[in-house]
Design an enzyme around this catalytic site. Sequence first.
Site, PDB file in Angstrom:
ATOM      1  N   GLY A  33     -13.669 -56.100  14.441  1.00  0.00           N
ATOM      2  CA  GLY A  33     -14.662 -56.165  15.726  1.00  0.00           C
ATOM      3  C   GLY A  33     -13.857 -55.588  17.060  1.00  0.00           C
ATOM      4  O   GLY A  33     -12.932 -54.942  17.317  1.00  0.00           O
ATOM      5  N   HIS A  39     -12.434 -46.971  16.176  1.00  0.00           N
ATOM      6  CA  HIS A  39     -13.439 -47.640  14.965  1.00  0.00           C
ATOM      7  C   HIS A  39     -14.872 -46.730  14.775  1.00  0.00           C
ATOM      8  O   HIS A  39     -14.890 -46.433  13.554  1.00  0.00           O
ATOM      9  CB  HIS A  39     -13.935 -48.908  15.500  1.00  0.00           C
ATOM     10  CG  HIS A  39     -12.821 -49.967  15.472  1.00  0.00           C
ATOM     11  ND1 HIS A  39     -12.817 -50.514  16.736  1.00  0.00           N
ATOM     12  CD2 HIS A  39     -12.101 -50.642  14.596  1.00  0.00           C
ATOM     13  CE1 HIS A  39     -11.810 -51.555  16.745  1.00  0.00           C
ATOM     14  NE2 HIS A  39     -11.440 -51.450  15.423  1.00  0.00           N
ATOM     15  N   LYS A 151      -3.361 -45.303  12.801  1.00  0.00           N
ATOM     16  CA  LYS A 151      -2.745 -46.030  13.618  1.00  0.00           C
ATOM     17  C   LYS A 151      -1.948 -47.332  13.176  1.00  0.00           C
ATOM     18  O   LYS A 151      -0.907 -47.360  13.886  1.00  0.00           O
ATOM     19  CB  LYS A 151      -4.100 -46.476  15.036  1.00  0.00           C
ATOM     20  CG  LYS A 151      -3.454 -47.873  15.365  1.00  0.00           C
ATOM     21  CD  LYS A 151      -3.650 -47.612  16.958  1.00  0.00           C
ATOM     22  CE  LYS A 151      -3.034 -49.093  17.656  1.00  0.00           C
ATOM     23  NZ  LYS A 151      -3.125 -50.138  17.019  1.00  0.00           N
TER      24      LYS A 151
END
Length: 285
Positions: A33, A39, A151
């Site tokens: 989240g 994302h 990443k």
Amino acid sequence: MSLEVVYTIEDLRFRIARKRAAGATIGLVPTMGALHSGHLSLMERARDENDSVIVSIFVNPAQFNQEEDYNRYPRSLETDVELCETVGVAIVFAPSAAEMYPEEAYTSVEVSTITEGLCGAFRPGHFTGVATVVMKLLQIVQPDRVYFGEKDAQQLAMIERLVRDLNVPVKVVAVPTVRDEDGVALSSRNQLLSKPDRAKAPVVYRALRAAVAVAASGVTDVEAMKAAAAAVLAREPSVRVEYLEVVDPATMQPVEKVDQPVRIAIAAWLGGIRLIDNLLATPRR
Ligand code: AMP
């Protein structure tokens, strides 16, 4: 079709079965989240390659080795769901810790070698926590494809190996790192940086670039790459380097020569916040 937010494994399985019965392919994007454009890039890729995208949002207590880090980890389910909706995500799976871990687990997933250096050396138990929760999510969702960011290169290498070693029927898709304009890799933890620390954060990317430039110039000595990165990092004395390593991208083991593509990886502390980043360096042919 509008987005559904699902909190239980049973409910999720029911909805996935319906999609499967209709012949849909499924892409899973596991996250914790506090979603950002990094994302988003995983979700867009998943949307382009699958009929339905499921995003899991779960701040996994099992992968935090410091309670304080777990407690202050940013949480923003409402805005995360809105962002998922803009990308066309079908289901957000947002279980509680009790839903994922209803009883003490006797089973965990541990990937050796890949997880021993770099972050693994400084965050005991972290990768076992990640591997276990990812395996659980893969069992629950049984997606065709699962998406991870470069990443977190060590995590990505670990998952690729886990899927191979345990014959998990899923394709692991690696997605390039999304960066801010100043080169800083997007991360949910960036929002915890003070303004002055955020201003210093680009030094990590600049250090990685300096190392890559050394390899690109034809130098194959890894120590020269590391020295170039260290010299850049030294310009920001308040940045504390945890590790600076050049590794094989698949095994994450240190290498001495750049005779194949290598990954240069850095973890550094700024204030109380730990940042990681990496770049691939390719030898000049
Ligand atoms: P997290 O929510 O931090 O656990 O990250 C969820 C997924 O998003 C992981 O696969 C990460 O590697 C990926 N991710 C995080 N930051 C970025 C970024 N800046 N660019 C691309 N992928 C990222």
